[in-house]
Design an enzyme around this catalytic site. Structure first.
Site, PDB file in Angstrom:
ATOM      1  N   LYS A 207      37.804  40.104  38.402  1.00  0.00           N
ATOM      2  CA  LYS A 207      39.131  40.248  37.575  1.00  0.00           C
ATOM      3  C   LYS A 207      38.994  39.709  36.375  1.00  0.00           C
ATOM      4  O   LYS A 207      39.956  39.785  35.519  1.00  0.00           O
ATOM      5  CB  LYS A 207      40.195  39.570  38.517  1.00  0.00           C
ATOM      6  N   HIS A 232      37.609  45.578  40.464  1.00  0.00           N
ATOM      7  CA  HIS A 232      36.983  44.215  40.275  1.00  0.00           C
ATOM      8  C   HIS A 232      36.002  43.797  41.137  1.00  0.00           C
ATOM      9  O   HIS A 232      35.241  42.802  41.184  1.00  0.00           O
ATOM     10  CB  HIS A 232      38.192  43.078  40.303  1.00  0.00           C
TER      11      HIS A 232
HETATM   12 FE   LIG Z   1      40.310  40.804  45.256  1.00  0.00          FE
END
Ligand SMILES: [Fe+2]
Length: 340
Positions: A207, A232
């Site tokens: 992320k 991500h």
């Molecule tokens: Fe996650």
């Protein structure tokens, strides 16, 4: 060197008043009476870290100035001044990249607080970018023998990620602790347990590449935004793979913690026992922690409620033995979520 703040307002009294507040805050001030003048000043003086700008001004209005200034100086923290009736314009400014807005008539105390916050936020953005851009090359330099140093560096990234995504502060650490105690119930020990611990800590590291406006978006996500967030897991695996080739469990957790038992997860749509067992554990505890903490798009649920949800989804979303092991490891629901 003293940080500088640019104040843009066509009303000379407002401008001077703001400049005084900002100066009393220890910042050097520059003043301009229109967007055009402000841009000319920036061109002459160079970028400033922070700017406060009115919206309605002759010659070049604040919105046009905002757009142009961020095109030229994307890291500048810009706070807009708005009238009470201009909420829609203020929202537009935030969408364009303004960091914040202050409604008029303004309280000087508020101006001070917002300037502080804006400077802090800008520092975090720059810090995150630094980590992101330098991660791969920095980590490559580390020798395998210095595994502990590597882990420390990666944990720093976790903190950088959590600073970027305020709503998941502490999330990685809690997920790691939940995962370890759950894995112990399932018989994990030694090096494998250590990898579960690290995998929990790092599961969302990808992320770091997710856009901040999407991470912190209060409303539901569009399909494109959801697609972006989904990235991500594979990005996290790509970031870590060169350095953790001897820790395959960690990589499997990072890649597969969003898989679902019924095949409806991502990124690979794996089913049942095809999902790495450690990822099945982290899927359960990740969901529990997500449910019991506030997120940008919804408030938290009670732990009892979250436990109920885990039970309800055992067999479709979650691996039932992992749900059972988690509930055995944390049998006292009133002590949850764990505090760090
Ligand atoms: Fe996650």
């Amino acid at each position: 060197m003293t940080a500088r703040c640019l104040v843009v307002d066509d009303d000379v009294q407002v401008r001077h008043a703001l400049a005084r507040v900002v100066a009393s805050h220890g910042l050097a001030t520059l003043e301009a009476s229109s967007g055009a003048e402000a841009l000319a000043l920036l061109q002459h003086e160079g970028e400033v870290p922070i700017c406060i700008s009115d919206i309605y001004m002759p010659e070049m209005d604040g919105v046009t100035f905002l757009r142009e200034a961020l095109r030229l100086y994307p890291d500048m923290a810009i706070i807009m001044l708005t009238g009470v009736a201009e909420v829609a314009t203020a929202v537009e400014c935030l969408q364009l990249g303004a960091l914040d807005y202050i409604s008029k008539p303004m309280l000087m105390e508020e101006v001070r607080a917002r300037v502080d916050k804006a400077l802090e936020k800008r520092d975090l953005v720059l810090q995150n970018r630094f980590y992101q851009q330098n991660l791969e090359s920095r980590l490559r330099e580390l020798d395998r023998k210095n595994k502990q140093s590597l882990i420390n560096g990666v944990q720093m990234l976790v903190h950088a990620l959590e600073a970027k995504d305020a709503y998941t502060s502490g999330h990685s650490t809690r997920v790691s602790r939940y995962a370890v105690k759950t894995a112990v119930q399932l018989g994990y020990t030694g090096e494998q347990l250590e990898q579960v611990r690290l995998g929990g800590e790092l599961h969302d590291i990808g992320k770091i590449g997710t856009r901040e406006d999407i991470l912190n978006k209060p409303g539901p996500l569009s399909p494109e935004e959801f697609q972006h967030i989904k990235g991500h897991v594979s990005l996290g695996e790509r970031i870590l793979a060169p350095f953790l080739s001897e820790s395959p469990i960690v990589l499997r957790i990072v890649r597969s913690h969003h898989e679902r038992l019924d095949g409806g997860g991502f990124p690979d749509g794996l089913r049942g026992e095809d999902i790495p067992p450690e990822a099945r554990i982290v899927a359960v505890v990740d969901a529990f922690d997500a449910m019991t903490t506030n997120r940008a798009y919804r408030p938290s649920r009670t732990p009892a409620d979250a436990v109920e949800e885990l039970r309800r989804c055992a067999g479709t979303h979650f691996y039932p033995p992992a749900v059972d092991a988690f509930l055995r490891a944390f049998s006292d629901v009133s002590a949850l979520p764990i505090s760090l």
